[in-house]
Design a protein around this motif. Structure first.
Motif, mmCIF file in Angstrom:
data_model
loop_
_atom_site.group_PDB
_atom_site.id
_atom_site.type_symbol
_atom_site.label_atom_id
_atom_site.label_comp_id
_atom_site.label_asym_id
_atom_site.label_seq_id
_atom_site.Cartn_x
_atom_site.Cartn_y
_atom_site.Cartn_z
ATOM 1 N N ASP A 1 -16.913 6.107 -9.313
ATOM 2 C CA ASP A 1 -18.289 6.850 -8.945
ATOM 3 C C ASP A 1 -19.321 5.491 -9.152
ATOM 4 O O ASP A 1 -20.583 5.928 -8.412
ATOM 5 N N ILE A 2 -19.035 4.451 -9.602
ATOM 6 C CA ILE A 2 -20.044 3.420 -9.897
ATOM 7 C C ILE A 2 -20.580 2.971 -8.326
ATOM 8 O O ILE A 2 -19.543 2.299 -7.847
ATOM 9 N N ARG A 3 -21.617 2.725 -8.168
ATOM 10 C CA ARG A 3 -21.932 2.308 -6.514
ATOM 11 C C ARG A 3 -22.206 0.849 -6.581
ATOM 12 O O ARG A 3 -22.351 0.243 -5.661
ATOM 13 N N LYS A 4 -22.776 0.177 -7.606
ATOM 14 C CA LYS A 4 -22.906 -1.392 -7.720
ATOM 15 C C LYS A 4 -21.680 -1.884 -8.011
ATOM 16 O O LYS A 4 -20.615 -1.224 -8.647
ATOM 17 N N PRO A 5 -21.533 -3.073 -7.566
ATOM 18 C CA PRO A 5 -20.344 -3.903 -7.698
ATOM 19 C C PRO A 5 -20.016 -4.070 -9.255
ATOM 20 O O PRO A 5 -20.697 -4.294 -10.116
ATOM 21 N N VAL A 6 -18.594 -4.004 -9.519
ATOM 22 C CA VAL A 6 -18.129 -4.287 -11.037
ATOM 23 C C VAL A 6 -17.064 -5.086 -10.614
ATOM 24 O O VAL A 6 -16.268 -5.095 -10.208
ATOM 25 N N ILE A 7 -17.286 -6.338 -11.544
ATOM 26 C CA ILE A 7 -16.402 -7.432 -11.514
ATOM 27 C C ILE A 7 -15.559 -7.629 -12.767
ATOM 28 O O ILE A 7 -16.233 -7.299 -13.633
ATOM 29 N N ALA A 8 -14.290 -7.691 -12.644
ATOM 30 C CA ALA A 8 -13.381 -7.882 -13.833
ATOM 31 C C ALA A 8 -13.419 -9.247 -14.198
ATOM 32 O O ALA A 8 -12.946 -9.950 -13.268
ATOM 33 N N ALA A 9 -13.799 -9.783 -15.398
ATOM 34 C CA ALA A 9 -13.550 -11.032 -15.726
ATOM 35 C C ALA A 9 -12.200 -10.992 -16.808
ATOM 36 O O ALA A 9 -12.635 -10.576 -17.969
ATOM 37 N N VAL A 10 -11.173 -11.507 -16.466
ATOM 38 C CA VAL A 10 -10.020 -11.041 -17.347
ATOM 39 C C VAL A 10 -9.535 -12.434 -17.918
ATOM 40 O O VAL A 10 -8.928 -13.427 -17.159
ATOM 41 N N ALA A 11 -9.321 -12.454 -19.156
ATOM 42 C CA ALA A 11 -8.542 -13.465 -19.993
ATOM 43 C C ALA A 11 -7.492 -12.803 -20.807
ATOM 44 O O ALA A 11 -7.758 -11.509 -21.255
ATOM 45 N N GLY A 12 -6.532 -13.243 -20.917
ATOM 46 C CA GLY A 12 -5.234 -12.972 -21.730
ATOM 47 C C GLY A 12 -4.740 -11.927 -21.094
ATOM 48 O O GLY A 12 -4.681 -11.620 -19.973
ATOM 49 N N TYR A 13 -4.366 -10.752 -21.977
ATOM 50 C CA TYR A 13 -3.414 -9.553 -21.460
ATOM 51 C C TYR A 13 -4.025 -8.634 -20.497
ATOM 52 O O TYR A 13 -5.277 -8.027 -21.203
ATOM 53 N N ALA A 14 -3.832 -8.264 -19.407
ATOM 54 C CA ALA A 14 -4.249 -7.208 -18.837
ATOM 55 C C ALA A 14 -3.019 -6.489 -18.424
ATOM 56 O O ALA A 14 -2.296 -6.616 -17.360
ATOM 57 N N LEU A 15 -2.364 -5.572 -19.386
ATOM 58 C CA LEU A 15 -1.332 -4.805 -19.199
ATOM 59 C C LEU A 15 -1.284 -3.345 -19.203
ATOM 60 O O LEU A 15 -2.290 -2.763 -19.648
ATOM 61 N N GLY A 16 -0.576 -2.731 -18.554
ATOM 62 C CA GLY A 16 -0.470 -1.315 -18.294
ATOM 63 C C GLY A 16 -1.734 -0.796 -17.810
ATOM 64 O O GLY A 16 -2.392 -1.376 -16.866
ATOM 65 N N GLY A 17 -2.604 0.211 -18.485
ATOM 66 C CA GLY A 17 -3.756 0.607 -18.146
ATOM 67 C C GLY A 17 -4.863 -0.449 -18.220
ATOM 68 O O GLY A 17 -5.787 -0.517 -17.674
ATOM 69 N N PRO B 1 3.409 3.634 -14.881
ATOM 70 C CA PRO B 1 1.846 3.569 -15.003
ATOM 71 C C PRO B 1 1.354 4.966 -14.756
ATOM 72 O O PRO B 1 1.775 5.598 -13.900
ATOM 73 N N GLY B 2 0.314 5.264 -15.317
ATOM 74 C CA GLY B 2 -0.697 6.648 -15.242
ATOM 75 C C GLY B 2 -2.065 6.321 -14.852
ATOM 76 O O GLY B 2 -2.734 7.532 -14.912
ATOM 77 N N ALA B 3 -2.638 5.302 -14.435
ATOM 78 C CA ALA B 3 -3.888 5.228 -14.252
ATOM 79 C C ALA B 3 -3.964 4.498 -12.984
ATOM 80 O O ALA B 3 -4.827 3.732 -12.786
ATOM 81 N N GLY B 4 -3.228 4.731 -12.001
ATOM 82 C CA GLY B 4 -3.193 4.082 -10.514
ATOM 83 C C GLY B 4 -2.369 2.846 -10.305
ATOM 84 O O GLY B 4 -2.200 2.387 -9.327
ATOM 85 N N GLY B 5 -1.671 2.289 -11.275
ATOM 86 C CA GLY B 5 -0.828 1.231 -11.464
ATOM 87 C C GLY B 5 0.239 1.133 -9.846
ATOM 88 O O GLY B 5 0.560 0.405 -9.207
ATOM 89 N N THR B 6 0.746 2.326 -9.899
ATOM 90 C CA THR B 6 1.729 2.489 -8.817
ATOM 91 C C THR B 6 1.271 2.694 -7.292
ATOM 92 O O THR B 6 1.814 2.653 -6.167
ATOM 93 N N GLN B 7 -0.207 2.907 -7.254
ATOM 94 C CA GLN B 7 -0.898 2.995 -6.203
ATOM 95 C C GLN B 7 -1.667 1.909 -5.623
ATOM 96 O O GLN B 7 -1.703 1.173 -4.533
ATOM 97 N N ARG B 8 -2.435 1.210 -6.866
ATOM 98 C CA ARG B 8 -3.350 0.266 -6.427
ATOM 99 C C ARG B 8 -2.520 -1.242 -6.378
ATOM 100 O O ARG B 8 -2.978 -1.994 -5.657
ATOM 101 N N LEU B 9 -1.362 -1.391 -7.210
ATOM 102 C CA LEU B 9 -0.778 -2.552 -7.116
ATOM 103 C C LEU B 9 -0.029 -2.869 -5.768
ATOM 104 O O LEU B 9 -0.404 -4.031 -5.317
ATOM 105 N N PRO B 10 0.515 -2.018 -5.454
ATOM 106 C CA PRO B 10 1.139 -2.230 -4.076
ATOM 107 C C PRO B 10 0.026 -2.443 -2.742
ATOM 108 O O PRO B 10 0.318 -3.215 -1.969
ATOM 109 N N ARG B 11 -0.910 -1.859 -3.071
ATOM 110 C CA ARG B 11 -2.020 -2.165 -2.027
ATOM 111 C C ARG B 11 -2.617 -3.420 -2.419
ATOM 112 O O ARG B 11 -2.948 -4.181 -1.470
ATOM 113 N N ALA B 12 -2.565 -3.994 -3.752
ATOM 114 C CA ALA B 12 -3.040 -5.400 -3.736
ATOM 115 C C ALA B 12 -1.937 -6.628 -3.523
ATOM 116 O O ALA B 12 -2.210 -7.498 -3.082
#
Ligand code: CAA
Length: 259
Positions: free
Chosen positions: A94-110, A140-151
């Motif tokens: 629902d957030i309308r402004k851009p949100v950038i993820a700055a990812v270091a280290g583990y980004a696993l599962g959720g 995966p329960g928060a979109g992983g099976t849907q967003r990962l194949p799209r990515a």
């Protein structure tokens, strides 16, 4: 609101930075953390001065997934009836402004799913992405099976979901999961640079760009193209379009009023 599991600050008076801050559990995502994150995102979204939001974690972990300790006790009936674990996650959409993820280290599962909910991901060279839920006897329960194949496409998404293996930053960039990879010590500098640049553009055009790119995932090509054309034309009603094009024609720097 006082936060316990996140830290919130403003940079350059126009970028909102949210840092996940549950270091002892590698930023494992529980209800309270996700509620606080939703509050903070909405507050920045509503703040006129903020043009872009950065979501980040620590050098060791963006987030190691949903909180396994908290969810281990659930029965199917609990989880289904209460819509537990991920019910308050999609609020990021629902957030309308851009949100950038700055990812270091583990980004696993959720954690990987949370990064994918952001508009784009800038990764440090030590980032590790994965959907290891299969090792816990779930999926995966928060979109992983849907967003990962799209990515990254079906084959790599299946590989990740079925083996639970991690993908390093180089592979993530090669596969289109992340937009850039930078040295760990440059992660915030590079992400802030992008966020400050975005914040300097017409806020209306930025929101329209985000909305339109997201439409690509929700509609047919014809519908998406029509949506794009309508919004493109609508932007000619803004002062920022007049300013942006006049500045180009007169070889000066545009000063957007976000109107
Ligand atoms: N939930 C709860 N606690 C977690 C956690 C999680 N997802 N991930 C790590 N922690 C905790 C550990 O239990 C540990 O706590 P204690 O010190 O109290 O024992 C602490 O964080 C540090 O973790 P490790 O000692 O394991 O650190 P490590 O460096 O040896 O390993 C790791 C790091 C590879 C990330 C490992 O912690 C790990 O595999 N974590 C789980 C990853 C995972 O399976 N994520 C998916 C969760 S399910 C999910 O997310 C569902 C969904 O789709 C929504």
């Amino acid at each position: 609101m006082a936060y316990e599991m996140i830290e919130v600050r403003t940079e350059a008076e126009k970028v909102g930075v949210i840092t996940l801050n549950r270091p002892k559990a590698l930023n494992a995502l529980n209800d309270q953390l996700m509620n606080e994150l939703g509050e903070a995102l909405r507050a920045f979204d509503a703040d006129e001065k903020i043009g872009c939001i950065i979501l980040t974690g620590s050098e060791k972990a963006f987030a190691a997934g949903a909180d396994i300790v908290a969810m281990a006790k659930y029965s199917f009936a609990d989880a289904y009836k209460g819509d537990y674990i991920t019910r308050n996650w999609e609020q990021i959409r629902d957030i309308r402004k851009p949100v950038i993820a700055a990812v270091a280290g583990y980004a696993l599962g959720g954690g990987c799913e949370l990064a994918m909910m952001c508009d784009f991901i800038i990764a440090a060279d030590n980032a590790q992405f994965g959907q290891p839920e299969i090792k816990l006897g779930v999926i995966p329960g928060a979109g992983g099976t849907q967003r990962l194949p799209r990515a990254v496409g079906k084959s790599k998404a299946m590989d990740m979901a079925l083996t639970g293996r991690m993908m390093d930053a180089t592979e993530a960039e090669r596969s289109g999961l992340v937009s850039r990879v930078v040295p760990l010590d440059k992660l915030m500098e590079e992400t802030l640079g992008a966020a400050i640049m975005i914040s300097g553009f017409s806020q209306i055009a930025v929101m329209a760009a985000k909305e339109t790119v997201n439409r690509a995932f929700e509609s047919s090509l014809a519908d998406g193209l029509m949506f794009e054309r309508r919004l493109f034309h609508a932007l000619f009603a803004t002062e920022d379009q007049k300013e942006g094009m006049d500045a180009f024609v007169n070889k000066r720097k545009a000063v957007f009023k976000h109107l």
